[in-house]
Structure formats: C-alpha cells, structure tokens
Design a protein around this motif. Structure first.
Motif, PDB file in Angstrom:
ATOM      1  N   LEU A 246       0.827  -1.236   0.031  1.00 50.50           N
ATOM      2  CA  LEU A 246      -0.013  -0.063   0.106  1.00 50.50           C
ATOM      3  C   LEU A 246       0.959   1.479  -0.058  1.00 50.50           C
ATOM      4  CD1 LEU A 246      -2.870  -1.160   2.755  1.00 50.50           C
ATOM      5  CD2 LEU A 246      -3.105  -0.534   0.190  1.00 50.50           C
ATOM      6  N   ARG A 247       1.889   1.324   0.687  1.00 50.83           N
ATOM      7  CA  ARG A 247       3.101   2.220   0.969  1.00 50.83           C
ATOM      8  C   ARG A 247       3.461   2.524  -0.433  1.00 50.83           C
ATOM      9  NH1 ARG A 247       6.093   0.319   4.804  1.00 50.83           N
ATOM     10  NH2 ARG A 247       4.792   0.585   6.330  1.00 50.83           N
ATOM     11  N   LEU A 248       3.893   1.457  -1.243  1.00 51.10           N
ATOM     12  CA  LEU A 248       4.484   1.672  -2.420  1.00 51.10           C
ATOM     13  C   LEU A 248       3.570   2.391  -3.519  1.00 51.10           C
ATOM     14  CD1 LEU A 248       6.355  -1.698  -2.491  1.00 51.10           C
ATOM     15  CD2 LEU A 248       7.621   0.325  -2.972  1.00 51.10           C
ATOM     16  N   ILE A 249       2.366   1.973  -3.560  1.00 55.56           N
ATOM     17  CA  ILE A 249       1.317   2.397  -4.423  1.00 55.56           C
ATOM     18  C   ILE A 249       1.169   3.830  -4.039  1.00 55.56           C
ATOM     19  CG2 ILE A 249      -1.389   2.483  -4.631  1.00 55.56           C
ATOM     20  CD1 ILE A 249      -0.954  -0.784  -4.474  1.00 55.56           C
ATOM     21  N   LEU A 250       1.387   4.198  -2.928  1.00 54.63           N
ATOM     22  CA  LEU A 250       1.051   5.519  -2.631  1.00 54.63           C
ATOM     23  C   LEU A 250       2.397   6.469  -2.703  1.00 54.63           C
ATOM     24  CD1 LEU A 250      -1.391   4.938   0.602  1.00 54.63           C
ATOM     25  CD2 LEU A 250      -1.911   5.953  -1.496  1.00 54.63           C
ATOM     26  N   GLY A 251       3.390   5.775  -3.183  1.00 58.41           N
ATOM     27  CA  GLY A 251       4.431   6.700  -3.563  1.00 58.41           C
ATOM     28  C   GLY A 251       5.780   6.464  -2.604  1.00 58.41           C
ATOM     29  N   GLY A 252       5.471   5.704  -1.527  1.00 55.87           N
ATOM     30  CA  GLY A 252       6.344   5.521  -0.594  1.00 55.87           C
ATOM     31  C   GLY A 252       7.179   4.418  -0.674  1.00 55.87           C
ATOM     32  N   ARG A 253       7.883   3.733   0.230  1.00 56.76           N
ATOM     33  CA  ARG A 253       8.985   2.812   0.259  1.00 56.76           C
ATOM     34  C   ARG A 253       8.748   1.499   1.093  1.00 56.76           C
ATOM     35  NH1 ARG A 253      14.772   5.982   1.377  1.00 56.76           N
ATOM     36  NH2 ARG A 253      15.429   3.553   1.134  1.00 56.76           N
ATOM     37  N   ALA A 254       9.100   0.374   0.540  1.00 57.79           N
ATOM     38  CA  ALA A 254       8.680  -0.730   1.491  1.00 57.79           C
ATOM     39  C   ALA A 254       9.764  -0.904   2.500  1.00 57.79           C
ATOM     40  CB  ALA A 254       8.991  -2.105   0.432  1.00 57.79           C
ATOM     41  N   VAL A 255       9.732  -1.756   3.498  1.00 57.57           N
ATOM     42  CA  VAL A 255      10.815  -1.758   4.533  1.00 57.57           C
ATOM     43  C   VAL A 255      11.422  -3.097   4.527  1.00 57.57           C
ATOM     44  CG1 VAL A 255       9.476  -0.091   6.123  1.00 57.57           C
ATOM     45  CG2 VAL A 255       9.086  -2.633   6.349  1.00 57.57           C
ATOM     46  N   LYS A 256      11.092  -4.019   3.753  1.00 47.12           N
ATOM     47  CA  LYS A 256      11.651  -5.304   3.802  1.00 47.12           C
ATOM     48  C   LYS A 256      11.646  -6.102   2.226  1.00 47.12           C
ATOM     49  CE  LYS A 256      11.106  -9.909   6.275  1.00 47.12           C
ATOM     50  NZ  LYS A 256      10.198 -10.441   7.141  1.00 47.12           N
ATOM     51  N   GLU A 257      12.644  -6.840   2.085  1.00 42.71           N
ATOM     52  CA  GLU A 257      12.397  -7.702   0.686  1.00 42.71           C
ATOM     53  C   GLU A 257      11.210  -8.330   0.229  1.00 42.71           C
ATOM     54  OE1 GLU A 257      14.899 -11.600   2.153  1.00 42.71           O
ATOM     55  OE2 GLU A 257      15.215 -10.938   0.243  1.00 42.71           O
TER      56      GLU A 257
END
Ligand code: SF4
Length: 374
Positions: A246-257
């Motif tokens: 969800l964070r990636l879709i909103l333009g953010g970054r993931a925290v784990k592989e």
C-alpha cells in the motif's frame, strides 16, 4: 576493490537443526542435504570472529545493520549459549545495530525472554494461524502438535514487562485452505502487534503448493480477501506485506525484501562460519552457494566488494522483459529471486506469483483510489 554492497541484514545460523518438521520447509524439505554437513551449533569462536568482522564492516560502511539469529531453530543452542551469543554480538555491535531472533517459539522460556530483554533482541515468532491449520503443517520432529506451546510462548513474551517492545511480530505462511478472516481474527486474538505473511515457496519448474498454473491467482485471491478484512478493521494489527505494498502504491517505500524496487544487502552465515547466499534459493536449484569458499575468517569488506557478491546482489533485480516493461514493477519488484527461477531461464523470469501480485495490486488500487488526496 570495486563497489561494495551495503549490508543491511545478516542471517546468523546459530543452529543448523530444527525441532519442528514443517512440511513446506525450504531447508529440510526441498531436497538440499547440505545442512547435514553443518555443525549442529555455531561455536563461540566462530561467533566471536563474525562479530569482530561485522563491527569492522559497520564502521566501514558507516551504516548500521540488523543481525537475525536464525536456523534451523536458533534457540536449540539453549539459554546459556544464547546468552553468550547475544553478549558477544552486543560487545562488538551495540545499538543502533539491530539484533533479532526468528524462532518457532517452542523453546522461548522465561530465561530466554530475559536474555532478549537484557540485550535488546527483538523476537519474531513463526506461527501460521489457528491450531487446526498450524498443526497440520508444523508438527514437531516426533509428529506432535506444536500450536499450544507456541501460543503459550507468545503470551509469555507479551506478559514480560517489556514484552510489547520485545515481540517484533509473528511470521505466517499462507494456507490457501484457511479462511483469511479466520486467520486474521486469530492473530488479533493472540495480541500480536504485527504479522507478516509469506507465500509457499516454489518456482516455474515446481509450482508453489496450491497454485494450479503460472497464470492462476490462488494466492492473489487469498490476499485480496485478507486485504478486505484488514481494511474493514477500525483498529487493525499491522500486516507488513500489505502495508509495504500500500505504501509503495501511494509513492512510499517498502521496509523489507519481497516487494518494491529497493536492493537489500543480505549476508548469510552458516553454523560452520561459511558465507552463503540467501538460503531460500535452496528451493530453486540449490544455488545458494558462491563458487568461492568464504568464511567469517575472510575480510567481509573484500567479500561484499567482490564480483561474485555483486553479481549475487544484482540478481535480486528483475531481469525478465515482462517485468522490465511492467507498469507495476515499482510495487511488485518482480518477486523474490527464488520465485523467479526456472532451469531454462535461470532468474530471468517474472515471479511465479506474477498474476497473483497483479491481482492484488489492482485490487489495492481500486480500494484506495477514493482515499487519495485530490
Ligand atoms: S512479476 Fe509480474 S507483476 Fe511483478 S513486476 Fe514482473 S511482470 Fe510485473
């Protein structure tokens, strides 16, 4: 010496054996027998040399990393050796270096929990969901149910004075036959702060359990149902995989592989001190070994700057034409290398979960679209 990979995670195999016999285990159930050649536990001398080497690496890369005690089952070393291991690591690598233990929970005694509290060791416990589904996949080595003991351990951690901080989360493997709502309700009921879900391992030549073809979407359908339950909960627990996407879709970054397009520098150290690749690759072609025979006695900076290590690191990046032109590449990331593998094309495939991820991402976009800020 060329470019060095910044290491952010070090998986340290404190023990090479396990007291569970999970039917989906990538270490013991995927045909690879290398674990039989490993010492049962890592020696204090090996751990000391590793800790020194990691301290030098942290200083050199000028960035902290996280060390995860892994296995097998790391707590098979027993509370005294576990205390000694934590103490060795902390002597060389104080905070902000992260220290965690990934455990099946069976040996998580009060003594071990006290050790974790003393040395600031985050605890992640593997449990798949309610008893009926957990116990059919995760019996102990004598075939006995393990669920009740694991739940008791979760409660033991949470009842420790610092338990809420100590329990970093639970780790579950998706069981397609379980109702996602029931699984989610179970995790809420045990008081978990967060849970991470893993898909069953597999690749293009050996499809993950429950997936009927590379174009089917059984895992995507399951995750869509989980997402709907999650979004409907006014006070949800955290679900790392869904949160990252969800964070990636909103333009953010993931925290784990696993999703997103970040690179992760991962070092795996076996109980004999040898350095291998991420061991989920065992379930592909046993390609979890470097051609070089590296150990903790070698200079870690030279290892992470070597051509072989850089090639291994770069193999995380998706390389299939389909992924490289995919509109969802930034969110999906092309999947874990082990899930991309086939004998014919190596890692140059989309994830075997490509259609599942596409289904989930499209559903996420549909669900969050009205929430976007205009
Ligand atoms: S695996 Fe599929 S969804 Fe993921 S980036 Fe590749 S093509 Fe896109």
């Amino acid at each position: 010496m060329g470019r060095a990979v910044a290491i952010d995670t070090v998986l340290v195999k404190l023990a090479s054996r396990c007291n569970l016999d999970c039917d989906y285990c990538y270490v013991y159930r995927m045909g690879d027998q290398a674990w039989r050649l490993q010492p049962k536990i890592m020696s204090p001398e090996t751990l000391e040399v590793l800790a020194q080497g990691l301290a030098a690496l942290v200083a050199d890369q000028d960035a902290p990393l996280s060390i995860v005690f892994h296995g097998g089952e790391p707590l098979l070393v027993g509370p005294d050796r576990f205390e000694a291991a934590c103490s060795t690591i902390r002597r060389w690598l104080p905070s902000p270096v992260g220290l965690h233990v990934q455990t099946n929970g069976l040996l998580l005694s009060d003594a071990v929990i006290d050790v974790c509290a003393r040395h600031d060791v985050g605890i992640s416990i593997s449990i798949d969901g309610p008893a009926w589904m957990h116990d059919r996949h995760r019996p102990d080595v004598r075939g006995r149910a393990s669920h009740a003991a694991v739940v008791a351990s979760i409660h033991r951690v949470l009842s420790h004075p610092t338990g809420q901080d100590l329990l970093s989360g639970l780790l579950a493997v998706v069981d397609l036959e379980a109702d996602p709502a029931e699984v989610y309700a179970f995790f809420k009921s045990v008081g978990a702060p967060s849970v991470d879900f893993l898909y069953r391992d597999g690749n293009h030549d050996a499809l993950p359990f429950g997936k009927s073809s590379v174009v089917s979407t059984e895992y995507g359908d399951w995750m869509v149902r989980l997402l709907d339950v999650y979004l409907a909960d006014p006070s949800p627990i955290r679900i790392r995989l869904l949160d990252d996407m969800l964070r990636l879709i909103l333009g953010g970054r993931a925290v784990k592989e696993g999703v997103g397009d970040e690179d992760y520098g991962i070092l795996v150290v076996e109980t004999d001190g040898s350095i291998t690749k991420n061991d989920t690759l065992k379930s592909a072609d046993g390609s979890d070994r470097f051609t070089e025979t590296w150990t903790v006695h070698d200079d870690l900076k030279s290892i992470v700057s070597s051509t072989s290590f850089l090639a291994y690191h770069d193999s995380q990046k998706p390389s299939s034409p389909k992924c490289l032109s995919c509109p969802e590449l930034r969110v999906c990331g092309g999947g874990m290398p082990t899930h991309r593998w086939s004998a014919r094309a190596g890692l140059t495939n989309p994830s075997v979960f490509c259609e599942d991820q596409m289904r989930l991402i499209q559903h996420m976009r549909m669900r969050i679209a009205p929430r976007k800020v205009a």
